[in-house]
Design a protein around this motif. Sequence first.
Motif, PDB file in Angstrom:
ATOM      1  N   SER A 206       0.795  -1.117  -0.102  1.00  0.00           N
ATOM      2  CA  SER A 206      -0.154   0.040   0.117  1.00  0.00           C
ATOM      3  C   SER A 206       1.144   1.412  -0.009  1.00  0.00           C
ATOM      4  O   SER A 206       0.652   2.171   0.885  1.00  0.00           O
ATOM      5  N   PRO A 207       1.875   1.323  -1.023  1.00  0.00           N
ATOM      6  CA  PRO A 207       2.829   2.613  -1.115  1.00  0.00           C
ATOM      7  C   PRO A 207       1.925   3.874  -1.128  1.00  0.00           C
ATOM      8  O   PRO A 207       2.681   4.875  -0.749  1.00  0.00           O
ATOM      9  N   PHE A 208       0.682   3.832  -1.625  1.00  0.00           N
ATOM     10  CA  PHE A 208       0.223   5.329  -1.596  1.00  0.00           C
ATOM     11  C   PHE A 208      -1.120   5.131  -0.832  1.00  0.00           C
ATOM     12  O   PHE A 208      -2.023   6.213  -0.859  1.00  0.00           O
TER      13      PHE A 208
ATOM     14  N   ALA B 242       4.130  -4.701  -2.635  1.00  0.00           N
ATOM     15  CA  ALA B 242       2.741  -4.866  -3.244  1.00  0.00           C
ATOM     16  C   ALA B 242       2.115  -3.657  -3.507  1.00  0.00           C
ATOM     17  O   ALA B 242       1.698  -2.722  -2.696  1.00  0.00           O
ATOM     18  N   VAL B 243       1.583  -3.247  -4.685  1.00  0.00           N
ATOM     19  CA  VAL B 243       1.008  -2.149  -5.274  1.00  0.00           C
ATOM     20  C   VAL B 243      -0.341  -2.482  -5.981  1.00  0.00           C
ATOM     21  O   VAL B 243      -0.177  -3.562  -6.772  1.00  0.00           O
ATOM     22  N   GLY B 244      -1.226  -1.698  -5.951  1.00  0.00           N
ATOM     23  CA  GLY B 244      -2.405  -1.882  -6.681  1.00  0.00           C
ATOM     24  C   GLY B 244      -2.757  -1.045  -7.769  1.00  0.00           C
ATOM     25  O   GLY B 244      -2.485   0.137  -7.803  1.00  0.00           O
ATOM     26  N   THR B 245      -3.023  -1.574  -8.852  1.00  0.00           N
ATOM     27  CA  THR B 245      -3.744  -0.782 -10.026  1.00  0.00           C
ATOM     28  C   THR B 245      -4.460  -1.347 -11.034  1.00  0.00           C
ATOM     29  O   THR B 245      -4.501  -2.768 -10.921  1.00  0.00           O
TER      30      THR B 245
ATOM     31  N   GLU C 263      -0.801   1.343 -17.891  1.00  0.00           N
ATOM     32  CA  GLU C 263       0.249   2.460 -18.177  1.00  0.00           C
ATOM     33  C   GLU C 263       0.806   2.920 -16.770  1.00  0.00           C
ATOM     34  O   GLU C 263       1.747   3.098 -16.534  1.00  0.00           O
ATOM     35  N   HIS C 264      -0.145   2.540 -15.742  1.00  0.00           N
ATOM     36  CA  HIS C 264       0.253   3.065 -14.417  1.00  0.00           C
ATOM     37  C   HIS C 264       1.187   1.661 -13.830  1.00  0.00           C
ATOM     38  O   HIS C 264       2.332   2.238 -13.280  1.00  0.00           O
ATOM     39  N   LEU C 265       1.017   0.719 -14.352  1.00  0.00           N
ATOM     40  CA  LEU C 265       2.034  -0.335 -13.891  1.00  0.00           C
ATOM     41  C   LEU C 265       3.208  -0.141 -14.688  1.00  0.00           C
ATOM     42  O   LEU C 265       4.505  -0.204 -13.807  1.00  0.00           O
TER      43      LEU C 265
ATOM     44  N   GLU D  64       4.560   2.937 -15.288  1.00  0.00           N
ATOM     45  CA  GLU D  64       5.309   3.587 -14.634  1.00  0.00           C
ATOM     46  C   GLU D  64       5.933   3.165 -13.453  1.00  0.00           C
ATOM     47  O   GLU D  64       7.081   3.861 -12.923  1.00  0.00           O
ATOM     48  N   LEU D  65       5.377   2.300 -12.859  1.00  0.00           N
ATOM     49  CA  LEU D  65       5.808   1.752 -11.305  1.00  0.00           C
ATOM     50  C   LEU D  65       6.983   1.014 -11.571  1.00  0.00           C
ATOM     51  O   LEU D  65       7.791   1.076 -11.229  1.00  0.00           O
ATOM     52  N   VAL D  66       6.969   0.263 -12.752  1.00  0.00           N
ATOM     53  CA  VAL D  66       8.190  -0.625 -13.043  1.00  0.00           C
ATOM     54  C   VAL D  66       9.463   0.337 -13.611  1.00  0.00           C
ATOM     55  O   VAL D  66      10.502   0.160 -13.285  1.00  0.00           O
TER      56      VAL D  66
HETATM   57  N1  NAP Z   1      -3.513  -6.212   5.469  1.00  0.00           N
HETATM   58  C1  NAP Z   1      -3.211  -6.279   4.074  1.00  0.00           C
HETATM   59  O1  NAP Z   1      -2.745  -7.697   4.178  1.00  0.00           O
HETATM   60  C2  NAP Z   1      -3.253  -5.563   3.094  1.00  0.00           C
HETATM   61  C3  NAP Z   1      -3.762  -4.446   3.296  1.00  0.00           C
HETATM   62  C4  NAP Z   1      -3.693  -3.458   2.086  1.00  0.00           C
HETATM   63  C5  NAP Z   1      -2.969  -3.708   1.152  1.00  0.00           C
HETATM   64  N2  NAP Z   1      -2.446  -4.942   0.860  1.00  0.00           N
HETATM   65  C6  NAP Z   1      -1.768  -5.466  -0.258  1.00  0.00           C
HETATM   66  O2  NAP Z   1      -1.045  -4.492  -0.883  1.00  0.00           O
HETATM   67  C7  NAP Z   1      -1.680  -3.991  -2.228  1.00  0.00           C
HETATM   68  C8  NAP Z   1      -1.664  -2.620  -2.617  1.00  0.00           C
HETATM   69  O3  NAP Z   1      -2.506  -1.894  -1.768  1.00  0.00           O
HETATM   70  P1  NAP Z   1      -3.773  -0.952  -2.179  1.00  0.00           P
HETATM   71  O4  NAP Z   1      -4.223  -1.084  -3.621  1.00  0.00           O
HETATM   72  O5  NAP Z   1      -4.671  -0.898  -0.860  1.00  0.00           O
HETATM   73  O6  NAP Z   1      -3.086   0.569  -2.099  1.00  0.00           O
HETATM   74  P2  NAP Z   1      -1.997   1.145  -2.939  1.00  0.00           P
HETATM   75  O7  NAP Z   1      -1.068   0.268  -3.748  1.00  0.00           O
HETATM   76  O8  NAP Z   1      -1.173   2.308  -1.949  1.00  0.00           O
HETATM   77  O9  NAP Z   1      -2.717   2.093  -3.998  1.00  0.00           O
HETATM   78  C9  NAP Z   1      -3.531   1.792  -5.126  1.00  0.00           C
HETATM   79  C10 NAP Z   1      -4.053   2.941  -5.813  1.00  0.00           C
HETATM   80  O10 NAP Z   1      -3.194   3.653  -6.472  1.00  0.00           O
HETATM   81  C11 NAP Z   1      -3.230   3.931  -7.803  1.00  0.00           C
HETATM   82  N3  NAP Z   1      -2.038   3.827  -8.668  1.00  0.00           N
HETATM   83  C12 NAP Z   1      -0.940   2.815  -8.765  1.00  0.00           C
HETATM   84  N4  NAP Z   1      -0.155   3.055  -9.556  1.00  0.00           N
HETATM   85  C13 NAP Z   1      -0.434   4.489  -9.993  1.00  0.00           C
HETATM   86  C14 NAP Z   1       0.094   5.272 -10.951  1.00  0.00           C
HETATM   87  N5  NAP Z   1       1.309   4.906 -11.572  1.00  0.00           N
HETATM   88  N6  NAP Z   1      -0.360   6.623 -11.230  1.00  0.00           N
HETATM   89  C15 NAP Z   1      -1.339   6.990 -10.546  1.00  0.00           C
HETATM   90  N7  NAP Z   1      -2.104   6.193  -9.615  1.00  0.00           N
HETATM   91  C16 NAP Z   1      -1.480   4.658  -9.393  1.00  0.00           C
HETATM   92  C17 NAP Z   1      -4.271   2.787  -8.265  1.00  0.00           C
HETATM   93  O11 NAP Z   1      -5.168   3.658  -8.866  1.00  0.00           O
HETATM   94  P3  NAP Z   1      -5.394   3.234 -10.694  1.00  0.00           P
HETATM   95  O12 NAP Z   1      -5.993   1.946 -10.610  1.00  0.00           O
HETATM   96  O13 NAP Z   1      -6.048   4.279 -11.526  1.00  0.00           O
HETATM   97  O14 NAP Z   1      -3.920   2.927 -11.046  1.00  0.00           O
HETATM   98  C18 NAP Z   1      -5.017   2.670  -6.741  1.00  0.00           C
HETATM   99  O15 NAP Z   1      -6.063   3.215  -6.616  1.00  0.00           O
HETATM  100  C19 NAP Z   1      -3.042  -4.647  -2.327  1.00  0.00           C
HETATM  101  O16 NAP Z   1      -3.582  -5.065  -3.374  1.00  0.00           O
HETATM  102  C20 NAP Z   1      -2.684  -6.015  -1.368  1.00  0.00           C
HETATM  103  O17 NAP Z   1      -1.804  -6.773  -2.068  1.00  0.00           O
HETATM  104  C21 NAP Z   1      -2.500  -5.947   1.831  1.00  0.00           C
END
Ligand code: NAP
Length: 291
Positions: A204-206, A250-253, A257-259, A261-263
Amino acid sequence: MRRSDTRVVLGLHRSRHDRGLLESALDLGIRNIDTAFNYAGFRSHAILARTAGDLLPHFSVSTKVGFFPGAEGRSEHSLEPARLREALETTAATLGRVPDVVLLHNPERSLGDLEPAAAADRLAAAAGVLADAAHADLCRSWGISTWNPQLVLAAVTAVGPSGLARPCCLMHRAGILVPARVLDIIDNLARALEVTTARRWGMSPFGGDTADGIWRTVALQPLMAADEEWSTVAAAFRLAFALPPVGRVAVGTNRPEHLGELVRALDLRVDDRNVSRFRDMLAQRQARAVG
Ligand SMILES: NC(=O)c1ccc[n+]([C@@H]2O[C@H](COP(=O)([O-])OP(=O)(O)OC[C@H]3O[C@@H](n4cnc5c(N)ncnc54)[C@H](OP(=O)(O)O)[C@@H]3O)[C@@H](O)[C@H]2O)c1
């Protein structure tokens, strides 16, 4: 196709589970996906198997157990060994393959109401179920994923070094939004569990949302090497590998194109001295707040 790189873990927490995104991830060299028993309304494993079963062998798949379907469509948390065991069996059967890693999902959620000794016993029993699952080939290895690590650290401390099976990896928050207190606790937890930096996974970097106003205002220049150009999102992602030091993030998108940018952000350089100073400043601020 980009060279494989294990540092990025595509997290499916907020994902539409789109096959195209998984194909893009492979093209970008991403080889790790992370899901959970409860993601996508408890259907993540089934959706992956149905829509991307042929892609799964190209990924290292991590998943998590700890949340279960509860009454009235709500999910509930449990570390009950029988429920964990059943979830592990269902996971391997539904995915159609043995997951590479199964993480105990936010164990703190079931430790809160317990005395330290009882919390220690409950965590040790749950860890034992996952360790047994790895021996029984229900998963290749196991770990712990925690959002609020304080109760987990307290339980690990109470159980003592010999009382708990050792996890292969530890997943926890990472990046500039993580409070100083949490950074200290996760470092202590990693030390207590003997999990090395390479086996620590940031998440959850964001903070789950790049639309949040913080990302329009935060100034990251001092933390990055001076001679490079980057977007705030790219810099924040790169910094998640340093605050605290971890081997993967671990990051979500939902957007290829966002992926991409992350790579590309993996190649950015951070200013290690200033990152370390930043962390010291966070710690001092925290000390003043509690002092
Ligand atoms: N307790 C736990 O076990 C737990 C809790 C939270 C998370 N996690 C793990 O961490 C992963 C990531 O967490 P998360 O999804 O909550 O938070 P996150 O990675 O901090 O944020 C995801 C958000 O960032 C946006 N994003 C990603 N790359 C971007 C980019 N290059 N430009 C602009 N926006 C960007 C995505 O929007 P777009 O879709 O528009 O790119 C999405 O809305 C989870 O899927 C899971 O695997 C685990």
